[in-house]
Design a protein around this motif. Sequence first.
Motif, PDB file in Angstrom:
ATOM      1  N   THR A  50       0.911  -1.230  -0.201  1.00 32.12           N
ATOM      2  CA  THR A  50       0.101  -0.083   0.031  1.00 32.12           C
ATOM      3  C   THR A  50       0.853   1.246   0.063  1.00 32.12           C
ATOM      4  O   THR A  50       2.066   1.137   0.178  1.00 32.12           O
ATOM      5  CB  THR A  50      -0.980   0.158   1.203  1.00 32.12           C
ATOM      6  OG1 THR A  50      -1.936   0.885   0.799  1.00 32.12           O
ATOM      7  CG2 THR A  50      -0.242   0.406   2.632  1.00 32.12           C
ATOM      8  N   PHE A  70      -4.175   1.186   7.537  1.00 30.04           N
ATOM      9  CA  PHE A  70      -3.820  -0.151   6.733  1.00 30.04           C
ATOM     10  C   PHE A  70      -3.224  -1.202   7.769  1.00 30.04           C
ATOM     11  O   PHE A  70      -3.846  -2.184   7.600  1.00 30.04           O
ATOM     12  CB  PHE A  70      -2.747   0.208   5.756  1.00 30.04           C
ATOM     13  CG  PHE A  70      -2.479  -0.836   4.776  1.00 30.04           C
ATOM     14  CD1 PHE A  70      -3.540  -1.501   3.653  1.00 30.04           C
ATOM     15  CD2 PHE A  70      -1.258  -1.457   5.002  1.00 30.04           C
ATOM     16  CE1 PHE A  70      -2.898  -2.584   3.033  1.00 30.04           C
ATOM     17  CE2 PHE A  70      -0.894  -2.555   4.259  1.00 30.04           C
ATOM     18  CZ  PHE A  70      -1.819  -3.119   3.242  1.00 30.04           C
ATOM     19  N   CYS A 106      -2.139  -8.608  -2.802  1.00 33.98           N
ATOM     20  CA  CYS A 106      -3.354  -7.812  -2.440  1.00 33.98           C
ATOM     21  C   CYS A 106      -2.778  -6.186  -2.108  1.00 33.98           C
ATOM     22  O   CYS A 106      -1.613  -6.096  -1.539  1.00 33.98           O
ATOM     23  CB  CYS A 106      -4.403  -8.171  -1.580  1.00 33.98           C
ATOM     24  SG  CYS A 106      -4.956 -10.092  -1.978  1.00 33.98           S
ATOM     25  N   ILE A 108      -5.045  -2.560  -0.409  1.00 34.60           N
ATOM     26  CA  ILE A 108      -6.176  -1.912  -0.054  1.00 34.60           C
ATOM     27  C   ILE A 108      -6.086  -0.246  -0.320  1.00 34.60           C
ATOM     28  O   ILE A 108      -5.299   0.314   0.566  1.00 34.60           O
ATOM     29  CB  ILE A 108      -6.761  -1.972   1.588  1.00 34.60           C
ATOM     30  CG1 ILE A 108      -6.762  -3.396   1.744  1.00 34.60           C
ATOM     31  CG2 ILE A 108      -8.019  -1.093   1.661  1.00 34.60           C
ATOM     32  CD1 ILE A 108      -7.459  -3.925   3.278  1.00 34.60           C
ATOM     33  N   VAL A 125     -13.766  -0.781   2.243  1.00 35.74           N
ATOM     34  CA  VAL A 125     -13.119  -0.747   3.640  1.00 35.74           C
ATOM     35  C   VAL A 125     -13.676   0.697   4.204  1.00 35.74           C
ATOM     36  O   VAL A 125     -14.097   0.922   5.324  1.00 35.74           O
ATOM     37  CB  VAL A 125     -11.694  -0.878   3.625  1.00 35.74           C
ATOM     38  CG1 VAL A 125     -11.112  -0.256   4.844  1.00 35.74           C
ATOM     39  CG2 VAL A 125     -11.188  -2.176   3.355  1.00 35.74           C
ATOM     40  N   LEU A 225     -10.648  -3.807  -1.094  1.00 32.74           N
ATOM     41  CA  LEU A 225      -9.632  -4.829  -1.125  1.00 32.74           C
ATOM     42  C   LEU A 225      -9.362  -4.873  -2.713  1.00 32.74           C
ATOM     43  O   LEU A 225     -10.399  -5.180  -3.352  1.00 32.74           O
ATOM     44  CB  LEU A 225     -10.065  -5.966  -0.302  1.00 32.74           C
ATOM     45  CG  LEU A 225      -9.394  -7.261  -0.547  1.00 32.74           C
ATOM     46  CD1 LEU A 225      -7.688  -7.132   0.006  1.00 32.74           C
ATOM     47  CD2 LEU A 225      -9.959  -8.562  -0.062  1.00 32.74           C
ATOM     48  N   ILE A 244     -13.483  -8.838   6.414  1.00 33.63           N
ATOM     49  CA  ILE A 244     -13.805  -7.320   6.333  1.00 33.63           C
ATOM     50  C   ILE A 244     -15.146  -6.996   6.349  1.00 33.63           C
ATOM     51  O   ILE A 244     -15.750  -6.194   7.206  1.00 33.63           O
ATOM     52  CB  ILE A 244     -13.344  -6.890   4.743  1.00 33.63           C
ATOM     53  CG1 ILE A 244     -11.962  -6.768   4.654  1.00 33.63           C
ATOM     54  CG2 ILE A 244     -13.853  -5.490   4.484  1.00 33.63           C
ATOM     55  CD1 ILE A 244     -11.515  -6.466   3.284  1.00 33.63           C
TER      56      ILE A 244
END
Length: 263
Positions: A50, A70, A106, A108, A125, A225, A244
């Motif tokens: 991220t 995060f 992955c 977010i 999120v 996500l 989530i």
Amino acid sequence: MRASGGLILGRRRRGSVAMKAKLFALTLIAAAAALTTSAVAAERSLKFITIDVAPWASLDKKTGKPWGVFPAVVEEIARRADVKISYTLHPFSRIDRELETGGQDCTIIVWSDERARIVKRGELVSDHPMGVIARKGVSLKKYDDLNGLTVSVLRGLAVDPRFDADQTVRRDYDDDYAQGLRKIAHGRLDAIAGAIPTIQFVARQDGLDKHLGDVLAINTMPLVLQCARKSPNIDFMPKLDQAIRDMRDDGTLKRILDENFFS
């Protein structure tokens, strides 16, 4: 007759013993399979990436440990999904490259339709207000006031369809919000575009908020996500999504957002 009856009884007993043995064996196989499945889940390791920007995610200057929304969200997902997750923080411009190659599983971050070719979209999120913040003294009351202004924009960041395609706005591309804010402080730019709460937080953190003025909210973007299509762990995404959803339903997400000045 007795001999015949005894023979039949003996066969029944042997049949009963054989059936019990078979059931016991099946029970052992099922238990072993369950343990194996649990072990595989526990051994699975995911890599998340991220942006390095507070209060979303940043390294504490004193401890060197990551903090922010995060890290807190990812660590809770890992606990609920019973999976090991490591994560790294990078400039925004590097995120897509890492996901496209499958080097990271992955992320977010703010959703972008252009990124859909390399990732699958998962659970929401948070919704994040996007817009432009002007340098103090520059009037920015309505969208048309952007005409002719020079605005800092993160490389690869989609702010709003209208803004992104607007040729009347001059863009100065930066790797992070801190770069744009320093340019504003030196009078080199008129405004900075992006996630409004994050820009304001970085400005306060760096002591540059006194240089900011009018705020123009343009859009709300979803932080979701997103998992790389080339990830070898893409099959695990439903469990991440479920974690989530559970966090949103029981109030954990809101608590994390509030605790990290992100709401």
